[in-house]
Design a protein around this motif. Structure first.
Motif, PDB file in Angstrom:
ATOM      1  N   HIS A  26      -0.364  -9.857  15.858  1.00 59.46           N
ATOM      2  CA  HIS A  26       0.447  -8.645  16.063  1.00 59.46           C
ATOM      3  C   HIS A  26       0.875  -8.512  17.520  1.00 59.46           C
ATOM      4  O   HIS A  26       2.037  -8.194  17.808  1.00 59.46           O
ATOM      5  N   ARG A  44       5.732 -13.480  12.378  1.00 61.55           N
ATOM      6  CA  ARG A  44       6.015 -12.275  11.590  1.00 61.55           C
ATOM      7  C   ARG A  44       5.690 -12.502  10.120  1.00 61.55           C
ATOM      8  O   ARG A  44       5.041 -11.668   9.462  1.00 61.55           O
ATOM      9  N   ILE A  78       1.992 -12.595   9.363  1.00 60.74           N
ATOM     10  CA  ILE A  78       1.431 -11.234   9.326  1.00 60.74           C
ATOM     11  C   ILE A  78       1.673 -10.601   7.964  1.00 60.74           C
ATOM     12  O   ILE A  78       0.778  -9.984   7.374  1.00 60.74           O
ATOM     13  N   LEU A  79       2.888 -10.759   7.441  1.00 58.56           N
ATOM     14  CA  LEU A  79       3.207 -10.178   6.142  1.00 58.56           C
ATOM     15  C   LEU A  79       2.338 -10.788   5.035  1.00 58.56           C
ATOM     16  O   LEU A  79       1.922 -10.090   4.105  1.00 58.56           O
ATOM     17  N   THR A  95      -1.346  -9.362   5.442  1.00 53.53           N
ATOM     18  CA  THR A  95      -1.520  -7.911   5.250  1.00 53.53           C
ATOM     19  C   THR A  95      -1.007  -7.430   3.895  1.00 53.53           C
ATOM     20  O   THR A  95      -0.945  -6.225   3.663  1.00 53.53           O
ATOM     21  N   ARG A  96      -0.650  -8.370   3.026  1.00 54.45           N
ATOM     22  CA  ARG A  96      -0.171  -7.964   1.699  1.00 54.45           C
ATOM     23  C   ARG A  96      -1.234  -7.114   1.001  1.00 54.45           C
ATOM     24  O   ARG A  96      -2.409  -7.469   0.981  1.00 54.45           O
ATOM     25  N   THR A 143      -1.918  -3.974   1.924  1.00 49.30           N
ATOM     26  CA  THR A 143      -2.379  -2.916   2.828  1.00 49.30           C
ATOM     27  C   THR A 143      -1.876  -1.554   2.329  1.00 49.30           C
ATOM     28  O   THR A 143      -0.701  -1.399   1.992  1.00 49.30           O
ATOM     29  N   ALA A 147      -4.285  -3.677  10.291  1.00 50.78           N
ATOM     30  CA  ALA A 147      -3.376  -4.178   9.265  1.00 50.78           C
ATOM     31  C   ALA A 147      -2.171  -3.261   9.103  1.00 50.78           C
ATOM     32  O   ALA A 147      -1.025  -3.727   8.965  1.00 50.78           O
ATOM     33  N   GLN A 148      -2.377  -1.957   9.128  1.00 51.18           N
ATOM     34  CA  GLN A 148      -1.261  -1.012   9.026  1.00 51.18           C
ATOM     35  C   GLN A 148      -0.318  -1.158  10.213  1.00 51.18           C
ATOM     36  O   GLN A 148       0.915  -1.167  10.065  1.00 51.18           O
ATOM     37  N   ARG A 190       1.514  -4.686   9.948  1.00 50.62           N
ATOM     38  CA  ARG A 190       2.441  -4.812   8.816  1.00 50.62           C
ATOM     39  C   ARG A 190       3.658  -3.907   8.979  1.00 50.62           C
ATOM     40  O   ARG A 190       4.778  -4.305   8.639  1.00 50.62           O
ATOM     41  N   SER A 191       3.467  -2.722   9.496  1.00 47.86           N
ATOM     42  CA  SER A 191       4.586  -1.807   9.666  1.00 47.86           C
ATOM     43  C   SER A 191       5.665  -2.414  10.562  1.00 47.86           C
ATOM     44  O   SER A 191       6.857  -2.381  10.241  1.00 47.86           O
ATOM     45  N   LEU A 215       7.326  -5.569   8.769  1.00 49.73           N
ATOM     46  CA  LEU A 215       8.263  -5.158   7.720  1.00 49.73           C
ATOM     47  C   LEU A 215       9.580  -4.672   8.316  1.00 49.73           C
ATOM     48  O   LEU A 215      10.663  -4.986   7.818  1.00 49.73           O
TER      49      LEU A 215
END
Length: 425
Positions: free
Chosen positions: A53, A82, A85-86, A89-90, A92, A101-102, A105-106, A109
């Motif tokens: 991240h 990127r 990370i997605l 964190t799938r 989450t 993770a939040q 992932r935010s 995305l």
């Protein structure tokens, strides 16, 4: 036989991450120092989420302020991080205390959604973007979401039953905020152009703008704002980071929108550079073609008497060079210092493009390209190319010095040797 001991030094990941956090918390963040440390962490622990991240965030900062450098050096690796990370964190879920993770992932995305709307998305992809933004918003409310959101809204407008309604809406948006920028602007600011690149590149919108009669020129502040918006759209919005890949997507649409609203195509910036100069400085071939088709003078010069070709050469904008020469810019035009564009070629591919366009390797008033290239220690490849093209290493400048003597005066003996050896031969 017993195995050899592992002599590889163990990385103290926790210590490195603490140092990284300190570097990224500085104002401004010390990205060039933090990124190598994060790579060390990920070499030891490839799926350490906060390292991924932090590296994603650090690279994104470079993407915002140096789009040309990011495109050349970081883009592929950045999007790989990127996407990792997605993957990690799938699943989450939102709510509770903000988790790593939040947080990760935010942002990822939001970046993915923005990348989609910068292109030419299908209706199905727009639905995916909308779902991604809703998920990202639920995980964490950050300004980054505004980039993809404005692009999504623009595309939704263009995809109405009557496209002209969407074109009018996009033009009205340009009228509301003419001075759109790519860098040095907050993501959620109305003047941020990021996210709109794709919509402003829509073929239907561009064709509609071309056919539209320009509005009567407004008065006062509104006119000045339109002119400022025009200059920003043709390259000033990435200043001082000019060069290829400098946020070029969408420029033609923006410029035609400013023209339709009554902007002055002859507007100049503080350096007396017009729109053709600026388009050349960001190597936007499509925009240079458009401007020449609109009747912009290929002979225009700035306050230093430099042509658009001089600026293209200085900033390494190879693609625009043949187009500018074909469009009427004299390939051997002299600036106020008696220099042709070939003097400004810092890389051999730039020099080659100019030579292929007909540049004279010996042109110049009082000196030649070899004299200037001899000032810089890294110009051996350019000098070799000039010599192969027929540059005369025996010519003297206004001070009576040959290029080899200029090289020695600037403490570049390796260049002097190169020039002298060719001269004797």
């Amino acid at each position: 036989m017993s195995p050899l001991p592992d002599t590889k030094k163990k990385v103290d990941v926790s210590k490195l991450m603490k140092k990284v956090d300190g570097l990224l918390d500085e104002t401004p963040p010390q990205l060039d120092e933090a990124i190598p440390l994060l790579r060390q962490v990920l070499e030891a622990e490839p799926d350490r989420l906060m390292a991924l991240h932090s590296l994603n965030w650090a690279m994104d900062a470079t993407r915002r302020v140096e789009p040309d450098r990011w495109s050349r050096e970081l883009k592929a690796d950045h999007w790989r991080i990127r996407d990792r990370i997605l993957e990690l964190t799938r699943g989450t879920r939102p709510g509770g205390k903000l988790s790593d993770a939040q947080r990760a992932r935010s942002l990822a995305l939001s970046q993915w959604a923005e990348e989609v709307v910068r292109g030419q998305p299908t209706d199905a992809q727009l639905d995916e973007v909308e779902a991604a933004l809703e998920e990202a918003q639920g995980l964490r409310d950050i300004p980054d979401h505004a980039l993809a959101r404005r692009g999504l809204e623009a595309w939704r407008a263009l995809r109405q039953d009557d496209p002209k309604d969407g074109y009018e809406a996009l033009l009205a948006q340009a009228k509301e905020t003419p001075e759109l920028q790519i860098i040095n602007v907050d993501d959620d600011d109305a003047s941020c152009f990021n996210g709109l690149q794709g919509a402003f590149s829509d073929d239907g919108f561009i064709s509609w703008l071309r056919a539209r009669e320009p509005a009567s020129r407004p008065k006062g502040k509104q006119a000045k704002s339109l002119d400022a918006g025009l200059l920003l759209a043709t390259g000033m919005d990435t200043a001082p980071y000019f060069g290829p890949d400098g946020g070029a997507s969408g420029r033609v649409g923006r410029v035609l929108a400013m023209r339709a609203l009554g902007a002055n195509l002859q507007a100049l910036n503080e350096d007396k550079r017009g729109v053709l100069h600026l388009a050349a400085m960001v190597d936007d071939v499509a925009l240079v073609k458009e401007l020449l088709a609109l009747g912009l003078s290929a002979l225009a010069t700035d306050e230093a008497k430099a042509t658009a070709l001089h600026l293209a050469a200085e900033h390494g904008c190879v693609a625009c060079i043949p187009l500018l020469v074909k469009g009427g810019v004299p390939v051997d035009a002299l600036d106020q210092d008696g220099r042709t564009a070939l003097f400004d070629a810092q890389r051999p591919e730039v020099a080659r493009a100019l030579l292929d366009a007909g540049a004279n390797p010996n042109a110049g008033k009082g000196w030649t390209p070899l004299h200037q290239q001899a000032h810089f220690k890294d110009r051996a490849p350019v000098i070799e190319l000039l010599l192969e093209a027929g540059a005369d290493a025996t010519r003297k400048d206004w001070g009576g010095l040959t290029p080899a003597e200029e090289a020695l005066a600037h403490e570049n003996p390796h260049l002097a040797s190169l020039l002298g050896a060719r001269r004797r031969a």
